[in-house]
Scaffold this motif. Structure first.
Motif, PDB file in Angstrom:
ATOM      1  N   LEU A  67       0.840  -1.197   0.000  1.00  0.00           N
ATOM      2  CA  LEU A  67       0.000   0.000   0.000  1.00  0.00           C
ATOM      3  C   LEU A  67       0.875   1.246   0.000  1.00  0.00           C
ATOM      4  O   LEU A  67       0.605   2.227  -0.713  1.00  0.00           O
ATOM      5  CB  LEU A  67      -0.903  -0.036   1.231  1.00  0.00           C
ATOM      6  CG  LEU A  67      -2.048   0.974   1.273  1.00  0.00           C
ATOM      7  CD1 LEU A  67      -2.937   0.824   0.053  1.00  0.00           C
ATOM      8  CD2 LEU A  67      -2.882   0.775   2.534  1.00  0.00           C
ATOM      9  N   ASP A  68       1.924   1.165   0.803  1.00  0.00           N
ATOM     10  CA  ASP A  68       2.863   2.274   0.904  1.00  0.00           C
ATOM     11  C   ASP A  68       3.499   2.567  -0.461  1.00  0.00           C
ATOM     12  O   ASP A  68       3.542   3.706  -0.917  1.00  0.00           O
ATOM     13  CB  ASP A  68       3.940   1.899   1.934  1.00  0.00           C
ATOM     14  CG  ASP A  68       4.419   3.141   2.650  1.00  0.00           C
ATOM     15  OD1 ASP A  68       3.576   4.039   2.897  1.00  0.00           O
ATOM     16  OD2 ASP A  68       5.635   3.209   2.941  1.00  0.00           O
ATOM     17  N   THR A  69       3.966   1.488  -1.112  1.00  0.00           N
ATOM     18  CA  THR A  69       4.603   1.628  -2.424  1.00  0.00           C
ATOM     19  C   THR A  69       3.619   2.205  -3.423  1.00  0.00           C
ATOM     20  O   THR A  69       3.937   3.131  -4.179  1.00  0.00           O
ATOM     21  CB  THR A  69       5.034   0.240  -2.958  1.00  0.00           C
ATOM     22  OG1 THR A  69       5.624  -0.485  -1.878  1.00  0.00           O
ATOM     23  CG2 THR A  69       6.013   0.383  -4.107  1.00  0.00           C
ATOM     24  N   ALA A  70       2.402   1.652  -3.384  1.00  0.00           N
ATOM     25  CA  ALA A  70       1.385   2.109  -4.326  1.00  0.00           C
ATOM     26  C   ALA A  70       1.123   3.599  -4.145  1.00  0.00           C
ATOM     27  O   ALA A  70       1.174   4.379  -5.103  1.00  0.00           O
ATOM     28  CB  ALA A  70       0.101   1.305  -4.129  1.00  0.00           C
ATOM     29  N   THR A  71       0.868   3.996  -2.904  1.00  0.00           N
ATOM     30  CA  THR A  71       0.537   5.392  -2.637  1.00  0.00           C
ATOM     31  C   THR A  71       1.640   6.328  -3.117  1.00  0.00           C
ATOM     32  O   THR A  71       1.353   7.376  -3.704  1.00  0.00           O
ATOM     33  CB  THR A  71       0.306   5.605  -1.124  1.00  0.00           C
ATOM     34  OG1 THR A  71      -0.456   4.498  -0.649  1.00  0.00           O
ATOM     35  CG2 THR A  71      -0.444   6.884  -0.870  1.00  0.00           C
ATOM     36  N   THR A  72       2.900   5.953  -2.878  1.00  0.00           N
ATOM     37  CA  THR A  72       4.008   6.812  -3.296  1.00  0.00           C
ATOM     38  C   THR A  72       4.008   6.996  -4.808  1.00  0.00           C
ATOM     39  O   THR A  72       4.319   8.076  -5.301  1.00  0.00           O
ATOM     40  CB  THR A  72       5.373   6.172  -2.916  1.00  0.00           C
ATOM     41  OG1 THR A  72       5.155   5.285  -1.822  1.00  0.00           O
ATOM     42  CG2 THR A  72       6.371   7.225  -2.572  1.00  0.00           C
ATOM     43  N   GLY A  73       3.622   5.951  -5.512  1.00  0.00           N
ATOM     44  CA  GLY A  73       3.631   6.057  -6.976  1.00  0.00           C
ATOM     45  C   GLY A  73       2.399   6.747  -7.528  1.00  0.00           C
ATOM     46  O   GLY A  73       2.468   7.448  -8.536  1.00  0.00           O
ATOM     47  N   ILE A  74       1.255   6.545  -6.882  1.00  0.00           N
ATOM     48  CA  ILE A  74      -0.012   7.043  -7.447  1.00  0.00           C
ATOM     49  C   ILE A  74      -0.051   8.565  -7.497  1.00  0.00           C
ATOM     50  O   ILE A  74      -0.446   9.154  -8.524  1.00  0.00           O
ATOM     51  CB  ILE A  74      -1.200   6.496  -6.620  1.00  0.00           C
ATOM     52  CG1 ILE A  74      -1.352   4.994  -6.883  1.00  0.00           C
ATOM     53  CG2 ILE A  74      -2.493   7.209  -6.975  1.00  0.00           C
ATOM     54  CD1 ILE A  74      -2.344   4.303  -5.963  1.00  0.00           C
ATOM     55  N   GLY A  75       0.398   9.211  -6.420  1.00  0.00           N
ATOM     56  CA  GLY A  75       0.349  10.677  -6.349  1.00  0.00           C
ATOM     57  C   GLY A  75       0.977  11.335  -7.581  1.00  0.00           C
ATOM     58  O   GLY A  75       0.298  12.043  -8.333  1.00  0.00           O
ATOM     59  N   PRO A  76       2.247  11.066  -7.825  1.00  0.00           N
ATOM     60  CA  PRO A  76       2.905  11.694  -8.981  1.00  0.00           C
ATOM     61  C   PRO A  76       2.250  11.303 -10.310  1.00  0.00           C
ATOM     62  O   PRO A  76       2.133  12.147 -11.212  1.00  0.00           O
ATOM     63  CB  PRO A  76       4.333  11.154  -8.935  1.00  0.00           C
ATOM     64  CG  PRO A  76       4.528  10.684  -7.536  1.00  0.00           C
ATOM     65  CD  PRO A  76       3.182  10.283  -7.010  1.00  0.00           C
ATOM     66  N   ALA A  77       1.802  10.054 -10.424  1.00  0.00           N
ATOM     67  CA  ALA A  77       1.164   9.627 -11.676  1.00  0.00           C
ATOM     68  C   ALA A  77      -0.088  10.467 -11.921  1.00  0.00           C
ATOM     69  O   ALA A  77      -0.321  10.963 -13.030  1.00  0.00           O
ATOM     70  CB  ALA A  77       0.799   8.148 -11.611  1.00  0.00           C
ATOM     71  N   LEU A  78      -0.907  10.651 -10.881  1.00  0.00           N
ATOM     72  CA  LEU A  78      -2.124  11.449 -11.024  1.00  0.00           C
ATOM     73  C   LEU A  78      -1.784  12.883 -11.389  1.00  0.00           C
ATOM     74  O   LEU A  78      -2.436  13.492 -12.231  1.00  0.00           O
ATOM     75  CB  LEU A  78      -2.941  11.419  -9.724  1.00  0.00           C
ATOM     76  CG  LEU A  78      -3.670  10.105  -9.428  1.00  0.00           C
ATOM     77  CD1 LEU A  78      -4.433  10.220  -8.110  1.00  0.00           C
ATOM     78  CD2 LEU A  78      -4.633   9.753 -10.554  1.00  0.00           C
ATOM     79  N   ASP A  79      -0.724  13.415 -10.743  1.00  0.00           N
ATOM     80  CA  ASP A  79      -0.346  14.792 -11.042  1.00  0.00           C
ATOM     81  C   ASP A  79      -0.016  14.972 -12.518  1.00  0.00           C
ATOM     82  O   ASP A  79      -0.233  16.036 -13.094  1.00  0.00           O
ATOM     83  CB  ASP A  79       0.860  15.213 -10.175  1.00  0.00           C
ATOM     84  CG  ASP A  79       0.432  15.375  -8.714  1.00  0.00           C
ATOM     85  OD1 ASP A  79      -0.797  15.455  -8.473  1.00  0.00           O
ATOM     86  OD2 ASP A  79       1.311  15.398  -7.836  1.00  0.00           O
ATOM     87  N   GLN A  80       0.545  13.897 -13.091  1.00  0.00           N
ATOM     88  CA  GLN A  80       0.913  14.008 -14.513  1.00  0.00           C
ATOM     89  C   GLN A  80      -0.247  13.596 -15.429  1.00  0.00           C
ATOM     90  O   GLN A  80      -0.066  13.519 -16.643  1.00  0.00           O
ATOM     91  CB  GLN A  80       2.114  13.108 -14.811  1.00  0.00           C
ATOM     92  CG  GLN A  80       3.408  13.635 -14.201  1.00  0.00           C
ATOM     93  CD  GLN A  80       4.485  12.560 -14.138  1.00  0.00           C
ATOM     94  OE1 GLN A  80       4.410  11.568 -14.867  1.00  0.00           O
ATOM     95  NE2 GLN A  80       5.458  12.756 -13.266  1.00  0.00           N
ATOM     96  N   GLY A  81      -1.400  13.294 -14.836  1.00  0.00           N
ATOM     97  CA  GLY A  81      -2.537  12.873 -15.654  1.00  0.00           C
ATOM     98  C   GLY A  81      -2.363  11.460 -16.184  1.00  0.00           C
ATOM     99  O   GLY A  81      -3.036  11.045 -17.124  1.00  0.00           O
ATOM    100  N   ASP A  82      -1.425  10.702 -15.578  1.00  0.00           N
ATOM    101  CA  ASP A  82      -1.192   9.327 -16.034  1.00  0.00           C
ATOM    102  C   ASP A  82      -2.098   8.390 -15.247  1.00  0.00           C
ATOM    103  O   ASP A  82      -1.679   7.726 -14.315  1.00  0.00           O
ATOM    104  CB  ASP A  82       0.288   8.980 -15.833  1.00  0.00           C
ATOM    105  CG  ASP A  82       0.580   7.523 -16.194  1.00  0.00           C
ATOM    106  OD1 ASP A  82      -0.283   6.874 -16.825  1.00  0.00           O
ATOM    107  OD2 ASP A  82       1.668   7.047 -15.827  1.00  0.00           O
ATOM    108  N   PHE A  83      -3.387   8.360 -15.677  1.00  0.00           N
ATOM    109  CA  PHE A  83      -4.360   7.583 -14.917  1.00  0.00           C
ATOM    110  C   PHE A  83      -4.093   6.088 -15.042  1.00  0.00           C
ATOM    111  O   PHE A  83      -4.291   5.333 -14.097  1.00  0.00           O
ATOM    112  CB  PHE A  83      -5.774   7.922 -15.374  1.00  0.00           C
ATOM    113  CG  PHE A  83      -6.090   9.373 -15.228  1.00  0.00           C
ATOM    114  CD1 PHE A  83      -6.103   9.965 -13.973  1.00  0.00           C
ATOM    115  CD2 PHE A  83      -6.328  10.161 -16.342  1.00  0.00           C
ATOM    116  CE1 PHE A  83      -6.364  11.321 -13.837  1.00  0.00           C
ATOM    117  CE2 PHE A  83      -6.588  11.512 -16.210  1.00  0.00           C
ATOM    118  CZ  PHE A  83      -6.601  12.094 -14.961  1.00  0.00           C
ATOM    119  N   ALA A  84      -3.626   5.673 -16.212  1.00  0.00           N
ATOM    120  CA  ALA A  84      -3.355   4.253 -16.401  1.00  0.00           C
ATOM    121  C   ALA A  84      -2.238   3.823 -15.459  1.00  0.00           C
ATOM    122  O   ALA A  84      -2.315   2.764 -14.803  1.00  0.00           O
ATOM    123  CB  ALA A  84      -2.966   3.980 -17.852  1.00  0.00           C
TER     124      ALA A  84
END
Lengths: 316, 750
Positions: free
Chosen positions: B678-695
């Motif tokens: 969960l920790d790993t996922a959360t760290t990655g999701i934030g920046p991905a969303l910021d870049q509009g990389d929903f996939a």
């Protein structure tokens, strides 16, 4: 319709009119004279508007000077005039060969049907001021509209039974085409070889100027508005008179005198429109008022003998 | 098997009605015949200006005999019941049969309806069809009562077999069906008899009538392009015009003519429109220069002079028409070169909509809104305002008065003539776009800004006066306007939050609507709120801020029930929410067109901000794509497993588990692994969303499935130890929340 050899080409505006008159006379129409009032189109002549109502057969043809104040161009435009002529034919019931009768009239004025392309192009006719509509065509000759051809379905709010066939020719435009003239004012009015040859311009250029100025700038709008109200009131008042005339004891419905007032109101509205004093919203309201008069007159006409009213049989 | 040929011959049928009428004839008559028990192999319908024709091949000669069995009363029923049954069936008692039934002995009747000859069925069906024909507009003529599109003159109706042709005998309002027809009105007058469809088509052709409208259209197009090609030119394609012209002629003869030298300088669109609308001419252009140089007209006959007279006449009419057009163009250019001021003034006296004021007022609002939108779409605010102010000037021009369909096109020419830069002039044309679902959207930033402002002003205006589309009624084309905005945003990839602009545009309308009723102070306050919306982004905050400021100044505004401020303050947020929901509806329709399920769109719409339509669409598209991958399945399953257990527990306990879970209470490796994942996922999701990389974000969520599954395998969530249990439920909540950061997965179906 057969491709018969063309009649020789007419030489003047008036010759075209005369040929139409004799053609339609030969087809059995009563050749009537223009109505002695200012109207916007030949349809307003009671010989069309009122006679298209009721069950009695009718056949009439006539020239009608027509006025469209907003179309004035001081005689300068090659085909736009505030005063022009329409040729009008009304036959009730519409005969089954009306299209062929019409095509015969084109031949009569020198249009060789073997050389020209005549087409009937959908154009439904509606007169909001007369509460009238019909289906038909504009007739094209080599791409130019030369006539309106309409089967009247309703006039003054009344269904037409039987249906009248109406033909309207814009005489200047048609004549210019037949005579090969580019500017209406250059068109020979009488025979060019007459001792005193007159062009359309000789006859009408000055009046086009005068009326253009009158219609656009000089006509007194306060007075016109007043006259509109008067005509409207008079029309309604005449129709409210009892059908039985106290002087003669006869049944005399005042349909035509009332309709004259309706025509007046319509022309006054056109003048006011040309003077630019009627706003878009008011425009609809004025048209509605004239239509209301036209409907009242139609109601009155069908209550007359010419309109098909039959007196109840008196007990022997 | 006989073939049927039916022709309804009339005076000229409007071109626009012919195709549908032919199809209606085919459908209605074949339906009626089938209904009556006949079958057929094929049916073809045709239309020319003067006739509707139907040819049915392989018709059965008669309908089959049908035997129907009817159950009557019991044999021991009262006499009246039996009498009634005999009356209904038209039989006598000795024709009945007594049979044993569950309820005892019952009378049965066997009724045989003999088959009928096809001719009888047709003779009944055709008159009915003629009387009930669905013309869009029909008329009476002469003394008759029959209605047809124009007077109906004759009916040809024959059945053809090897033995020959026979007329199907019937009559409609005095018109008796026969076996004759007419050819071309002028080129081949006179009636002739026909014996079959082949014979009919052949004789018509000899009588200068091409029966098939497709064949006429093909011939016209072929001849037109050949003529143009021979002159080194090209016909401008116009399918609607081609279909119309094919409906105006029975024997097409294509003629090409010249456009007078004096008119060649007119804009191509003016030449094209004038020629098409008035004369039904095709435009012929020089592909090298793009100029329209000639025209093609289609006559309905051949002549001895090979069309010379006809062409000369057409040319003359065209000259008169183009003289008018040139007159308008020259007058208009004078006004344009003088800066178009007269036109802008004239807009003050043109009503846009009774309650929404004049076009000048509308232009003013659009200009203001364009200026605000511009910086967000990469355009200069001042330029956008200028462009918006002149974009509708051409509505006062003579050319647009004559040809309303040239609005915008002329605006661009005139704005250029007035000396405006090309990109500003282009706005006049492009701000109306897209004109329909297949029209291109504007892409130039200035045009985008004004196009958005124009449509927002329209929508908010009609919302402000409560004229929303209902059912099939959308007289102001508001759905089209909303779809236009959606397409402009999505196709240009513009992330832009609409709320703010909807709010200020609504408020501008409310100001205009209130102006006659209230004092200047109230108007000033409302204007101040408009300014404030630009800073604060939403109406509510702006409204509050302005009221607070006034109160601080000791200028307490009237907020009593029924006061304008109060009403506006209450109404604008409601209207705004309602309008945004309308946008969402249109967006759903649009995205469904891309094959995205409604549940996916709902899921995307459950995550704020929902007024950024491009963002919503991007999330919905990404989710839709992602769901098609194996990871998509993982994401949904992982989410569901966590969400189900969590909601069951929450329901049972009557509490929501929303506290952060703490790894220190983890008891097993699987549990600790889930925390780590969960920790790993959360760290990655934030920046991905910021870049509009929903996939990318969703891939990281999907990676949680294995640890989630392992967790559920190894661990009992409902542990004895309440601390551990709570911690686990809070952990599940964290998973659910993390997985819901692109869209609310709970909205997905099945």
């Amino acid at each position: 319709m057969t491709d018969t050899a063309a009649t020789d080409t007419p030489r003047s505006f008036q010759e075209i009119i005369l040929r139409l008159q004799s053609y339609w006379a030969s087809k059995g129409c009563a050749i009537m004279q223009p109505y002695d009032m200012e109207v916007g189109a030949g349809t307003f002549h009671p010989a069309t508007t009122l006679r298209s109502l009721g069950s009695r057969p009718w056949a009439a043809a006539y020239v009608q000077p027509s006025r469209r104040p907003t179309d004035g161009r001081y005689g300068e435009n090659p085909n736009r005039l505030q005063h022009y002529y329409q040729y009008q034919v009304l036959i009730k019931p519409s005969p089954p060969d009306l299209q062929n009768l019409y095509l015969g009239s084109l031949q009569a004025i020198g249009i060789d049907l073997a050389m020209h392309d005549i087409r009937f192009v959908e154009d439904d006719w509606e007169s909001p001021t007369l509460g009238a509509w019909g289906l038909g065509w504009e007739v094209w000759c080599d791409g130019m509209e030369v006539s309106q051809f309409t089967y009247f379905q309703q006039v003054g709010g009344h269904d037409c039974h039987p249906v009248s066939g109406e033909l309207t020719y814009g005489l200047e435009r048609l004549a210019m085409y037949v005579l090969g003239i580019d500017h209406v004012m250059d068109m020979p009015f009488n025979d060019p070889s007459a001792p005193i040859p007159l062009s359309y311009g000789d006859v009408f250029r000055q009046t086009e100027e005068e009326y253009s100025r009158h219609n656009f700038d000089a006509a007194e709008t306060e007075m016109l508005l007043r006259h509109f109200e008067d005509a409207e009131a008079e029309c309604q008042r005449l129709l409210a008179e009892p059908h039985d005339d106290p002087r003669t004891g006869k049944r005399i419905v005042l349909a035509h005198p009332a309709y004259d007032q309706c025509i007046k109101a319509s022309h006054l509205f056109n003048l006011l429109d040309a003077r630019g004093v009627i706003s878009v919203t008011e425009r609809q309201a004025y048209i509605g008022r004239v239509r209301a008069l036209a409907k009242l007159c139609a109601d009155a006409f069908v209550a007359t003998e010419a309109g098909g009213w039959v007196p109840e049989a008196t007990p022997a | 098997m006989p073939d049927l040929l039916l022709e309804l011959f009339s005076e000229e049928i409007p071109a626009r009605m012919q195709a549908k009428a032919a199809e209606d004839l085919r459908r209605l008559l074949t339906d009626a015949l089938v209904e009556a028990g006949l079958t057929y192999a094929s049916a073809g319908a045709y239309a020319t200006p003067r006739r509707l024709t139907l040819a049915i091949e392989g018709l059965t000669a008669e309908s089959p005999t049908v035997t129907e069995e009817r159950r009557g009363p019991r044999t021991d029923a009262p006499e009246q019941a039996l009498e009634g049954f005999l009356r209904a069936t038209g039989l006598t008692k000795d024709q009945l049969e007594a049979r044993d039934d569950k309820k005892g002995q019952v009378w049965f009747a066997s009724i045989t309806k003999p088959g009928r000859p096809a001719a009888d069925i047709i003779a009944e069906a055709v008159p009915r069809l003629i009387r009930d024909f669905p013309w869009p507009k029909s008329m009476r003529w002469g003394t008759g009562s029959l209605r047809w599109v124009r007077p109906l003159h004759s009916i040809l109706c024959i059945l053809t077999t090897e033995a020959g042709a026979e007329v199907v005998p019937f009559e409609v309002d005095g018109i008796v069906a026969g076996d004759t027809t007419e050819g071309h009105r002028f080129m081949a007058p006179g009636r002739f008899a026909v014996s079959s469809f082949e014979d009919y088509e052949k004789k018509l052709k000899a009588a200068k009538v091409v029966l098939s409208s497709e064949a006429r259209a093909d011939a016209i197009w072929h001849d037109a392009t050949t003529l143009a090609f021979a002159a080194g030119l090209e016909v401008v394609e116009d399918k609607a015009l081609l279909a119309e012209v094919a409906g105006l002629v029975e024997w097409p003869v294509v003629l090409m003519g010249e456009i007078g030298e004096d008119f060649l300088h007119l804009p191509a669109e003016v030449l094209q429109t004038s020629m098409r609308e008035h004369q039904k001419f095709f435009s012929v252009k020089n592909s090298a220069t793009g100029r329209i140089e000639r025209f093609v007209t289609v006559a309905n006959r051949e002549t001895a002079d090979h069309g010379v007279t006809i062409l000369a006449g057409n040319q003359k009419v065209l000259s008169a028409r183009l003289s008018d057009a040139r007159f308008f163009w020259e007058n208009d250019l004078r006004v344009a070169k003088a800066g178009m001021g007269a036109w802008l003034d004239a807009l003050k006296s043109v009503t846009f909509e009774r309650r929404l004021g004049t076009l000048a007022e509308r232009v003013e609002r659009i200009a203001r809104l364009s200026r605000e939108i511009a910086p967000l779409v990469g355009a200069d605010g001042e330029a956008a305002e200028t462009a918006a102010r002149i974009a509708k000037a051409d509505l006062s021009s003579e050319m647009v008065f004559e040809f309303p369909e040239l609005q915008g096109v002329m605006g661009r020419y005139y704005a250029e003539a007035a000396g405006h830069p090309l990109e500003i002039a282009a706005v006049a044309e492009e701000h109306y776009r897209p004109l329909g679902p297949s029209d291109a959207v504007p892409t130039a930033p200035l045009s985008v800004a004004v196009a958005l402002a124009e449509k927002i002003d329209t929508l908010t205006g009609f919302w402000a006066i409560d004229e929303k589309p209902t059912g099939s009624k959308d007289p102001f084309a508001l759905r089209r306007a909303a779809l236009g905005i959606i397409r402009i945003l999505l196709e240009n990839g513009l992330t832009l939050r609409l709320d703010r602009f909807i709010d200020s545009a609504l408020l501008l309308h409310k100001i205009a609507l209130s102006r006659p009723k209230v004092g200047d102070d109230v108007i000033d306050t409302l204007e101040e709120i408009v300014e404030e919306i630009a800073d604060r982004g939403v109406f509510g905050a702006a409204f509050r801020a302005v009221i607070d400021r006034l109160e601080k100044r000791g200028d307490t505004p009237d907020l009593s029930d029924g006061s304008v401020l109060r009403t506006v303050g209450d109404l604008v947020p409601d209207l705004s929410t309602d309008l945004l929901a309308f946008f969402h509806d249109r967006l759903k329709v649009y995205l469904r067109g891309e094959g995205i399920g409604h549940d996916v769109i709902d899921a995307a719409l459950s995550k704020p901000p929902v007024d950024d339509l491009a963002l919503v669409a991007a999330r919905a598209r990404a989710l839709s794509e992602f769901l098609k991958t194996p990871d998509g399945e993982n994401l949904v399953q992982g989410y569901r497993r966590a969400a189900n257990i969590l909601s069951q527990a929450e329901e049972k306990d009557g509490v929501e588990y929303r506290f952060g879970a703490d790894p220190k209470f983890a008891e097993s490796d699987e549990e600790r692994a889930l925390f780590a994942a969960l920790d790993t996922a959360t760290t990655g999701i934030g920046p991905a969303l910021d870049q509009g990389d929903f996939a990318g974000a969703m891939a990281r969520m999907a990676a949680l499935r294995a640890p989630i599954d392992a967790f559920f395998e190894a661990v009992q969530v409902n542990a004895e130890n309440q601390v551990v249990r709570r911690n686990r439920l809070n952990l599940l909540h964290q998973i659910v929340e993390t997985c819901g950061r692109v869209a609310d997965l709970g909205r997905l179906e099945g």
